[in-house]
Scaffold this active site. Structure first.
Site, PDB file in Angstrom:
ATOM      1  N   HIS A 193      54.673  39.160  42.766  1.00 29.47           N
ATOM      2  CA  HIS A 193      53.991  38.143  41.969  1.00 29.47           C
ATOM      3  C   HIS A 193      54.998  37.084  41.558  1.00 29.47           C
ATOM      4  O   HIS A 193      56.150  37.402  41.284  1.00 29.47           O
ATOM      5  CB  HIS A 193      53.365  38.784  40.715  1.00 29.47           C
ATOM      6  CG  HIS A 193      52.345  37.919  40.070  1.00 29.47           C
ATOM      7  ND1 HIS A 193      52.682  36.944  39.167  1.00 29.47           N
ATOM      8  CD2 HIS A 193      51.001  37.859  40.226  1.00 29.47           C
ATOM      9  CE1 HIS A 193      51.572  36.328  38.784  1.00 29.47           C
ATOM     10  NE2 HIS A 193      50.545  36.854  39.411  1.00 29.47           N
TER      11      HIS A 193
ATOM     12  N   ASP B 244      45.660  42.783  42.607  1.00 30.12           N
ATOM     13  CA  ASP B 244      44.819  42.985  43.781  1.00 30.12           C
ATOM     14  C   ASP B 244      45.042  44.326  44.466  1.00 30.12           C
ATOM     15  O   ASP B 244      44.286  44.683  45.367  1.00 30.12           O
ATOM     16  CB  ASP B 244      45.078  41.862  44.807  1.00 30.12           C
ATOM     17  CG  ASP B 244      44.519  40.542  44.334  1.00 30.12           C
ATOM     18  OD1 ASP B 244      43.417  40.556  43.762  1.00 30.12           O
ATOM     19  OD2 ASP B 244      45.175  39.512  44.525  1.00 30.12           O
TER      20      ASP B 244
END
Ligand code: ACO
Length: 436
Positions: free
Chosen positions: A313, A370
């Site tokens: 991320h 996710d």
């Protein structure tokens, strides 16, 4: 509205040649600091270059706080895990958009206003006949949301609070109907009209899975899981799609057009599309004989462009707190349903191998939001192509909150970055007959 930033006691000094420029240091409400370069070009002629905006704060915002090093995420000051445990999605939407949790009267009024708009204009439904049956639902979603600006021309003015308000209600109300219809269309089933005595998530599940010829009741565990997923996706400050919504809205484009653009940005596999890509990757690993290490090695190989989807991320350099919540919810839901999803097993193995590998440890790559969400979507029966659509449903109140915060800001300006030109210097025009 965001509080004005405090100017810190310290300043930064930039030396360019024999000039020294003093740049104020600004301090946010959680102590984050920023060097204010807003006068840099006018005072020095220089701009800054920051591809991918890795170091660039584009706005001040009072909506969401996240600390990527510590794995902290809060909406309007409330911890994400506390909101997920105590609220439903509509309550959290109100919080994000209006800044406070609603009291009982505000809660009722907000829900009623949304309920009034759940149906689609019958002519809007005709759009669906023009799309190929196998069209990706994210393409349908962004097209139909943009088409709303042709049906609701009475509410396009971003400077009229009443028009903005009705557009907010219309968007929140219609997005689940639009999403569910894109699925129904893809499998050749009739549109199920919304049923307004149902709450938001229950209504959506009914529109997805009911058929006119059979009675239907949603599984309450699915409703709870869906509420939780929508809440944890609801905002994430200046991510790619939210920045897109702000960018488009900064030109005074209407709310529908701005949200439609955000949906397109979310679709990409490096952003919201990762949830679909994760499931495809996990299925590939299973089909390929469950060799988890092989895929971890492929992700580390710089000659191979394969990446572990659902890992890493831009901001989190620690476990994504949303992934923690979703993983726990996966465990709970699968146990309750007495389901053993091989994908969940592989995902956990993959996490174990990757998070103990020096490549991932050194780069601080952890599962993101996710990585496990697809396991819950699958358990609920949501088809893979709809995963990112569900993300869009969750992110909608965040997009709206940011768009509104920007429109309400007294310092709003059109977003217009600069560049460093690297093309050809000026050259003479050559008529076509003389070109080689
Ligand atoms: N697998 C393998 N290596 C990775 C991964 C991954 N998933 N993610 C990052 N890396 C490596 C990069 O190769 C790079 O290595 P290097 O320093 O040797 O060059 C380093 O980690 C830093 O990665 P960047 O790409 O520079 O990080 P950036 O912040 O630009 O990208 C992103 C973040 C796009 C999320 C990236 O981690 C990625 O592609 N992840 C997979 C896709 C994904 O899950 N996206 C969803 C994000 S969450 C969301 O948007 C809702």
């Amino acid at each position: 509205m965001p509080e004005p930033l405090k100017t810190g006691d310290d300043a930064a000094f930039l030396r360019i040649g024999d000039r020294e420029v003093k740049l104020p240091i600004l301090v946010g409400s959680e102590g984050e600091t920023a060097v204010d370069i807003s006068r840099l070009r006018s005072e020095t002629g220089f701009i800054t270059l920051d591809e991918g905006y890795v170091n660039t704060g584009s706005v001040t915002s009072a909506i969401t706080f996240l600390d990527g090093e510590e794995g902290v995420l809060r909406y309007r000051g409330y911890r994400i895990d506390v909101l997920a445990a105590n609220c439903d999605f509509i309550e959290v939407s109100y919080l994000l958009i209006y800044g406070e949790l609603p009291n009982a009267a505000q809660n009722d009024a907000f829900r009623s206003a949304i309920r009034m708009h759940t149906m689609l204009h019958e002519d809007l439904k005709l759009f669906y006949n023009g799309f190929p049956r196998d069209a990706h639902p994210m393409a349908i979603l962004s097209s139909v949301i943009n088409a709303m600006s042709t049906f609701y021309q009475d509410s396009l003015n971003p400077h009229d609070p009443e028009q903005v308000e009705v557009s907010i209600h219309r968007l929140l109300a219609k997005l689940p109907t639009i999403a569910a219809y894109s699925y129904k269309k893809s499998i050749g089933q009739p549109l199920i009209y919304p049923q307004n005595n149902l709450e938001y998530c229950e209504n959506f599940l009914r529109m997805m899975f009911a058929v006119p010829s059979e009675p239907f009741e949603s599984d309450p565990d699915f409703v709870t899981a869906l509420n939780l997923l929508l809440i944890v996706h609801a905002d994430h400050e200046q991510n790619c799609s939210t920045s897109t919504v702000r960018m488009v809205g900064s030109s005074d484009a209407n709310l529908f057009a701005s949200i439609s653009a955000g949906i397109c940005a979310l679709w990409g596999p490096l952003h919201g599309g990762a949830n679909e890509a994760v499931v495809n990757m996990l299925e590939r690993i299973i089909e390929d004989g469950l060799n988890v290490k092989k895929y971890v090695d492929m992700a580390k190989d710089k000659n191979n462009n394969f990446r572990l989807m659902g890992f890493g991320h831009r901001v989190y350099k620690n476990y994504d707190p949303r992934a923690t919540i979703i993983k726990a919810a996966c465990d709970k839901l699968l146990a309750k349903l007495q389901l053993q999803d091989p994908l969940f097993e592989v995902a956990q193995q993959l996490e174990k191998v990757a998070t103990s590998d020096p490549y991932f440890v050194e780069r601080k790559l952890y599962p993101n939001v996710d990585f496990y969400s697809g396991v819950i979507y699958r358990a609920i029966g949501i088809p893979v192509q709809m995963f990112t659509v569900l993300f869009a449903m969750g992110r909608l109140p965040g997009w709206i909150a940011h768009w509104k915060e920007m429109q309400d800001s007294s310092t709003k300006r059109i977003c217009r970055p600069r560049q460093v030109y690297t093309g050809s210097p000026i050259r003479d025009f050559v008529p076509i007959a003389q070109r080689r």
